[in-house]
Design an enzyme around this catalytic site. Structure first.
Site, mmCIF file in Angstrom:
data_model
loop_
_atom_site.group_PDB
_atom_site.id
_atom_site.type_symbol
_atom_site.label_atom_id
_atom_site.label_comp_id
_atom_site.label_asym_id
_atom_site.label_seq_id
_atom_site.Cartn_x
_atom_site.Cartn_y
_atom_site.Cartn_z
ATOM 1 N N ASP A 96 0.828 -1.216 0.000
ATOM 2 C CA ASP A 96 0.000 0.000 0.000
ATOM 3 C C ASP A 96 0.863 1.268 0.000
ATOM 4 O O ASP A 96 2.019 1.232 0.399
ATOM 5 C CB ASP A 96 -0.853 0.064 1.280
ATOM 6 C CG ASP A 96 -1.899 -1.028 1.329
ATOM 7 O OD1 ASP A 96 -2.053 -1.767 0.356
ATOM 8 O OD2 ASP A 96 -2.572 -1.126 2.376
ATOM 9 N N HIS A 145 3.634 -2.265 3.266
ATOM 10 C CA HIS A 145 3.685 -0.855 2.847
ATOM 11 C C HIS A 145 5.029 -0.540 2.206
ATOM 12 O O HIS A 145 6.059 -0.685 2.851
ATOM 13 C CB HIS A 145 3.444 0.061 4.053
ATOM 14 C CG HIS A 145 2.091 -0.132 4.660
ATOM 15 N ND1 HIS A 145 1.834 -1.113 5.592
ATOM 16 C CD2 HIS A 145 0.919 0.498 4.430
ATOM 17 C CE1 HIS A 145 0.547 -1.072 5.911
ATOM 18 N NE2 HIS A 145 -0.039 -0.114 5.228
HETATM 19 ZN ZN ZN Z 1 -2.526 3.368 3.222
#
Ligand code: ZN
Length: 232
Positions: free
Chosen positions: A44, A189
């Site tokens: 992400d 992430h």
């Molecule tokens: Zn995010």
């Protein structure tokens, strides 16, 4: 504090719009079918000028294809990187236009967040963008209609080795290996939300990938994981 009737009504409406939407969450997925030892790694918050390309290099070195949920306004500033992710064989999903929590977005802003991100990502890659991950995992009641209009499906995760609190790489690896299950969706992430998250992830990733392979898992994109036809 005692709320007046109007404020109480507004609070109840807001709770239904946000919390209520979480309780129903029609069409949202948290995992794929458990019929095969497949796992989807998802990244992400990118594209990030430094960390996304390093993540891509690492995935290529290990022969892993994954899914990247990109933030629209970051993607617009890094169109070459978006194309590079797609041509490397990874799936591109949407993480909204500005990473604003949908709990803070009315229906108009929700439509805008989903529509603008889809437009830039699909125009840049020439592919349809079929999956959406709500920023912070927060949804609202307007999101479902907007996703239907844009042909997207909401994707959460079943394993998150690092959330809002920093987690050392070795513990991230342990968490993923302990919790791994067929059809798992792992939330990672490749851009900074939590400080130095991308750096820790790059340290953790090789051991995570190697460990999952030793446990007999194959890697799949979200599209492959959720495509039941590929399980026959
Ligand atoms: Zn995010």
């Amino acid at each position: 504090m005692i709320l007046g009737p109007l404020a109480a009504g507004a609070a109840a409406a807001w709770a239904a719009y946000t919390w209520g939407a979480h309780l129903v969450a029609p069409g949202c997925v948290r995992r794929g079918p458990a019929t095969r030892r497949r796992i989807a790694l998802t990244f992400d918050d990118g594209p990030d000028p430094v960390w996304t390309s390093r993540t891509l290099d690492l995935l290529e070195a290990h022969g892993v294809r994954a899914s990247f949920f990109l933030v629209g306004e970051r993607a617009e500033r890094a169109l070459e990187m978006v194309r590079h992710i797609a041509t490397a064989g990874h799936e591109i999903g949407s993480h909204g236009w500005s990473h604003r929590s949908l709990w803070l977005c009315g229906p108009g802003r929700t439509e805008d967040e989903i529509g603008r991100a889809r437009a830039v990502l699909s125009e840049t890659t020439g592919r349809s963008v079929r999956y959406f991950r709500p920023p912070w995992g927060m949804v609202n009641a307007a999101m479902f209609g907007a996703l239907r209009r844009h042909g997207q499906r909401c994707v959460f995760w079943s394993i998150q080795p690092e959330g809002l609190r920093a987690m050392p790489p070795t513990r991230q690896v342990d968490r993923v290996l302990d919790r791994a299950h067929p059809g798992a969706i792992v939330d990672l992430h490749d851009a900074e939300g939590v400080r130095d998250a991308s750096e820790r992830l790059l340290v953790a990733l090789p051991a995570m990938i190697g460990g999952l392979r030793r446990l007999g898992y194959e890697f799949a994109t979200i599209g492959e994981l959720l495509d039941y036809r590929s399980f026959t």
